[in-house]
Design a protein around this motif. Structure first.
Motif, PDB file in Angstrom:
ATOM      1  N   ARG A   1     -18.179  16.828  -9.436  1.00  0.00           N
ATOM      2  CA  ARG A   1     -18.188  18.360  -9.867  1.00  0.00           C
ATOM      3  C   ARG A   1     -17.803  19.138  -8.306  1.00  0.00           C
ATOM      4  O   ARG A   1     -17.296  20.335  -8.570  1.00  0.00           O
ATOM      5  N   GLU A   2     -17.731  18.562  -7.278  1.00  0.00           N
ATOM      6  CA  GLU A   2     -17.261  19.161  -6.199  1.00  0.00           C
ATOM      7  C   GLU A   2     -15.844  18.799  -5.648  1.00  0.00           C
ATOM      8  O   GLU A   2     -15.224  19.265  -4.911  1.00  0.00           O
ATOM      9  N   GLY A   3     -15.252  18.158  -6.653  1.00  0.00           N
ATOM     10  CA  GLY A   3     -13.849  17.948  -6.608  1.00  0.00           C
ATOM     11  C   GLY A   3     -13.521  16.781  -5.544  1.00  0.00           C
ATOM     12  O   GLY A   3     -12.584  16.537  -5.021  1.00  0.00           O
ATOM     13  N   LYS A   4     -14.512  16.142  -5.375  1.00  0.00           N
ATOM     14  CA  LYS A   4     -14.588  15.031  -4.384  1.00  0.00           C
ATOM     15  C   LYS A   4     -14.379  13.637  -5.336  1.00  0.00           C
ATOM     16  O   LYS A   4     -14.984  13.270  -6.257  1.00  0.00           O
ATOM     17  N   VAL A   5     -13.508  12.702  -4.478  1.00  0.00           N
ATOM     18  CA  VAL A   5     -13.217  11.390  -5.330  1.00  0.00           C
ATOM     19  C   VAL A   5     -14.455  10.204  -4.796  1.00  0.00           C
ATOM     20  O   VAL A   5     -15.022  10.449  -3.902  1.00  0.00           O
ATOM     21  N   GLY A   6     -14.947  10.048  -6.114  1.00  0.00           N
ATOM     22  CA  GLY A   6     -16.096   8.787  -5.894  1.00  0.00           C
ATOM     23  C   GLY A   6     -15.567   7.384  -5.707  1.00  0.00           C
ATOM     24  O   GLY A   6     -15.522   7.092  -4.567  1.00  0.00           O
ATOM     25  N   GLU A   7     -14.903   6.878  -6.569  1.00  0.00           N
ATOM     26  CA  GLU A   7     -14.472   5.729  -6.808  1.00  0.00           C
ATOM     27  C   GLU A   7     -13.523   5.511  -8.007  1.00  0.00           C
ATOM     28  O   GLU A   7     -13.448   6.310  -9.073  1.00  0.00           O
ATOM     29  N   GLY A   8     -12.973   4.380  -8.188  1.00  0.00           N
ATOM     30  CA  GLY A   8     -12.216   4.013  -9.270  1.00  0.00           C
ATOM     31  C   GLY A   8     -13.176   3.621 -10.539  1.00  0.00           C
ATOM     32  O   GLY A   8     -14.418   3.586 -10.376  1.00  0.00           O
ATOM     33  N   THR A   9     -12.676   2.811 -11.502  1.00  0.00           N
ATOM     34  CA  THR A   9     -13.469   2.507 -12.704  1.00  0.00           C
ATOM     35  C   THR A   9     -13.953   1.299 -12.186  1.00  0.00           C
ATOM     36  O   THR A   9     -14.703   0.495 -12.649  1.00  0.00           O
ATOM     37  N   SER A  10     -13.272   0.475 -11.475  1.00  0.00           N
ATOM     38  CA  SER A  10     -13.382  -1.157 -11.050  1.00  0.00           C
ATOM     39  C   SER A  10     -13.019  -1.122  -9.560  1.00  0.00           C
ATOM     40  O   SER A  10     -12.962  -2.563  -9.347  1.00  0.00           O
ATOM     41  N   THR A  11     -13.007  -0.307  -8.772  1.00  0.00           N
ATOM     42  CA  THR A  11     -12.481  -0.353  -7.622  1.00  0.00           C
ATOM     43  C   THR A  11     -12.915   0.704  -6.729  1.00  0.00           C
ATOM     44  O   THR A  11     -13.257   1.955  -7.146  1.00  0.00           O
ATOM     45  N   ASN A  12     -13.058   0.265  -5.576  1.00  0.00           N
ATOM     46  CA  ASN A  12     -13.409   1.556  -4.377  1.00  0.00           C
ATOM     47  C   ASN A  12     -12.404   2.277  -3.720  1.00  0.00           C
ATOM     48  O   ASN A  12     -11.053   1.633  -3.769  1.00  0.00           O
ATOM     49  N   ALA A  13     -12.244   3.621  -3.698  1.00  0.00           N
ATOM     50  CA  ALA A  13     -11.122   4.245  -3.255  1.00  0.00           C
ATOM     51  C   ALA A  13     -11.103   4.621  -1.710  1.00  0.00           C
ATOM     52  O   ALA A  13     -12.149   4.957  -1.221  1.00  0.00           O
ATOM     53  N   TRP A  14      -9.840   4.460  -1.064  1.00  0.00           N
ATOM     54  CA  TRP A  14      -9.726   4.738   0.190  1.00  0.00           C
ATOM     55  C   TRP A  14      -8.376   5.396   0.650  1.00  0.00           C
ATOM     56  O   TRP A  14      -7.483   5.511  -0.127  1.00  0.00           O
ATOM     57  N   ILE A  15      -8.295   6.411   1.701  1.00  0.00           N
ATOM     58  CA  ILE A  15      -7.444   6.954   2.004  1.00  0.00           C
ATOM     59  C   ILE A  15      -7.133   6.708   3.694  1.00  0.00           C
ATOM     60  O   ILE A  15      -8.202   6.454   4.218  1.00  0.00           O
ATOM     61  N   VAL A  16      -5.863   7.174   4.343  1.00  0.00           N
ATOM     62  CA  VAL A  16      -5.864   7.159   5.580  1.00  0.00           C
ATOM     63  C   VAL A  16      -5.280   8.385   6.086  1.00  0.00           C
ATOM     64  O   VAL A  16      -4.039   8.607   5.236  1.00  0.00           O
TER      65      VAL A  16
ATOM     66  N   ALA B   1      -2.871   5.328   0.738  1.00  0.00           N
ATOM     67  CA  ALA B   1      -4.153   5.155   0.071  1.00  0.00           C
ATOM     68  C   ALA B   1      -4.251   4.162  -0.496  1.00  0.00           C
ATOM     69  O   ALA B   1      -3.193   3.289  -0.521  1.00  0.00           O
ATOM     70  N   PHE B   2      -5.524   3.216  -0.694  1.00  0.00           N
ATOM     71  CA  PHE B   2      -5.488   2.140  -1.185  1.00  0.00           C
ATOM     72  C   PHE B   2      -6.761   1.967  -2.253  1.00  0.00           C
ATOM     73  O   PHE B   2      -7.942   2.723  -1.826  1.00  0.00           O
ATOM     74  N   LEU B   3      -6.831   1.006  -2.838  1.00  0.00           N
ATOM     75  CA  LEU B   3      -7.976   0.511  -3.462  1.00  0.00           C
ATOM     76  C   LEU B   3      -8.631  -1.028  -3.252  1.00  0.00           C
ATOM     77  O   LEU B   3      -7.558  -1.808  -2.992  1.00  0.00           O
ATOM     78  N   THR B   4      -9.977  -1.015  -3.334  1.00  0.00           N
ATOM     79  CA  THR B   4     -10.530  -2.414  -3.093  1.00  0.00           C
ATOM     80  C   THR B   4     -11.255  -3.057  -4.217  1.00  0.00           C
ATOM     81  O   THR B   4     -12.025  -2.133  -4.717  1.00  0.00           O
ATOM     82  N   SER B   5     -11.198  -4.202  -4.451  1.00  0.00           N
ATOM     83  CA  SER B   5     -12.492  -4.745  -5.263  1.00  0.00           C
ATOM     84  C   SER B   5     -12.322  -6.498  -5.197  1.00  0.00           C
ATOM     85  O   SER B   5     -11.187  -6.812  -4.610  1.00  0.00           O
ATOM     86  N   THR B   6     -13.150  -7.116  -5.570  1.00  0.00           N
ATOM     87  CA  THR B   6     -13.035  -8.575  -5.548  1.00  0.00           C
ATOM     88  C   THR B   6     -11.987  -9.185  -6.565  1.00  0.00           C
ATOM     89  O   THR B   6     -11.336  -9.993  -5.965  1.00  0.00           O
ATOM     90  N   VAL B   7     -11.605  -8.421  -7.486  1.00  0.00           N
ATOM     91  CA  VAL B   7     -10.387  -8.902  -8.475  1.00  0.00           C
ATOM     92  C   VAL B   7      -9.071  -8.773  -7.641  1.00  0.00           C
ATOM     93  O   VAL B   7      -8.269  -9.420  -7.706  1.00  0.00           O
ATOM     94  N   VAL B   8      -8.827  -7.543  -7.248  1.00  0.00           N
ATOM     95  CA  VAL B   8      -7.577  -7.122  -6.706  1.00  0.00           C
ATOM     96  C   VAL B   8      -7.376  -7.252  -5.145  1.00  0.00           C
ATOM     97  O   VAL B   8      -6.532  -7.084  -4.621  1.00  0.00           O
ATOM     98  N   ASP B   9      -8.604  -7.591  -4.503  1.00  0.00           N
ATOM     99  CA  ASP B   9      -8.684  -7.364  -3.144  1.00  0.00           C
ATOM    100  C   ASP B   9      -8.370  -5.972  -2.484  1.00  0.00           C
ATOM    101  O   ASP B   9      -9.062  -5.139  -2.778  1.00  0.00           O
ATOM    102  N   LEU B  10      -7.009  -5.919  -1.903  1.00  0.00           N
ATOM    103  CA  LEU B  10      -6.824  -4.585  -1.452  1.00  0.00           C
ATOM    104  C   LEU B  10      -5.407  -4.323  -1.878  1.00  0.00           C
ATOM    105  O   LEU B  10      -4.313  -5.127  -1.553  1.00  0.00           O
ATOM    106  N   LEU B  11      -5.363  -3.076  -2.589  1.00  0.00           N
ATOM    107  CA  LEU B  11      -3.728  -2.904  -3.151  1.00  0.00           C
ATOM    108  C   LEU B  11      -3.493  -1.415  -2.523  1.00  0.00           C
ATOM    109  O   LEU B  11      -4.558  -0.420  -2.928  1.00  0.00           O
TER     110      LEU B  11
END
Ligand code: PDD
Length: 284
Positions: free
Chosen positions: A174-189, A240-250
């Motif tokens: 609700r504060e406009g902040k990114v939580g995570e993906g639907t099956s991955t964590n979210a990252w930026i540089v 920006a990238f995302l991580t999970s066990t299934v995709v590792d890091l993309l």
């Protein structure tokens, strides 16, 4: 080789393996799960996955179905019987089978299912995949730190991503902040080279890949901070990238249709992925 599944003490042909219709996982999503990667015959980050499984079970007051030592044996047996060298292990524990009633049943025994399937070894070129994501309001519950099988909000959001031609949907609070993906964590540089990912609070799943990547970042001495970031910040990030066990890091190359950074190359994303997969690859 036909597939085999472990179900409540037995190894069964996968095609006919089943649990009872009164299983609480089926009726209430009353259970937890883990997905682990098998790389070159070894389970990647097995210890942290078992620690998170124990945490999820404890949060839901579901007793462990067996000791970790026994679980390790079952997972290896599932890997062996399915001839998996590179693939996935899926493990699910529900509160068990009981007559339908919302409150915890007195007599139920936890139901453990373990499956394993092959998939192609992680391809280093996958890091160049053109992963686009959309951002979307989150509709999940307030305990996303528990790896519960109750994934319907994630399923609905992933479907929206798919329909938009994207790989993933970053769920925004609700504060406009990114939580995570639907099956991955979210990252930026950020433009000054700082890696940013949301702190592991109850709004996200503390990904095992996330933890491993954070370890690499600390070890390699990159600047990082765990805090929420906004969609606008993500869109103006260097990478920006995302991580999970299934995709590792993309690497994420488009957010809501807009390009992230200059487009090419994505040095930090590549480096972090290589570092994470390197120990597993060296065991091959
Ligand atoms: N998903 N966030 C969510 C909501 C997830 O479902 C997952 C994993 C992650 C990343 O966690 P890890 O790095 O431990 O895989 C983050 C699994 C892979 C799945 O449901 O298939």
């Amino acid at each position: 080789m036909s597939r085999v599944a472990y179900v409540d003490g037995q190894y069964l042909p996968h095609r006919s393996a089943a649990v009872h219709i009164d299983d609480r996982g089926y009726q209430f999503a009353d259970g937890v799960y883990e997905v682990m990667a098998v790389v070159g015959g070894s389970l990647l980050d097995e210890g942290p996955h078992l620690i998170r499984l124990a945490k999820s079970l404890a949060e839901l007051q579901i007793p462990a179905p067996m000791t970790n030592a026994a679980l390790r044996v079952v997972m290896r047996e599932a890997i062996r019987r399915n001839g998996v060298r590179d693939g996935i292990v899926y493990l699910q524990v529900t509160r068990g089978v009981a007559a339908r009633d919302h409150a915890f049943p007195k007599a139920a025994r936890p139901m453990l299912v373990v499956t394993s399937r092959r998939r192609s070894p992680a391809d280093p070129r996958a890091v160049d995949n053109r992963v686009a994501i959309i951002t979307i309001p989150g509709i999940r519950w307030q305990r996303c730190d528990i790896k519960s099988v109750a994934l319907l909000p994630n399923v609905l959001r992933k479907q929206r991503a798919k329909e938009a031609g994207a790989f993933e949907a970053w769920q925004v609070d609700r504060e406009g902040k990114v939580g995570e993906g639907t099956s991955t964590n979210a990252w930026i540089v950020t433009l000054d080279g700082t890696v940013v990912t949301r702190q592991a609070d109850s709004a996200i799943l503390n990904g095992v890949t996330r933890l491993a990547v954070l370890d690499i970042i600390r070890r390699e001495g990159y600047a990082f901070v765990e805090r929420p970031f906004s969609v606008a910040e993500a869109k103006s990030a260097r990478e920006a990238f995302l991580t999970s066990t299934v995709v590792d890091l993309l690497p994420v190359v488009r957010i809501d249709g807009a390009a992230v950074g200059s487009g090419e190359p994505r040095p930090l994303s590549r480096k972090l992925r290589e570092c994470h997969l390197a120990p597993a690859a060296s065991k091959k």
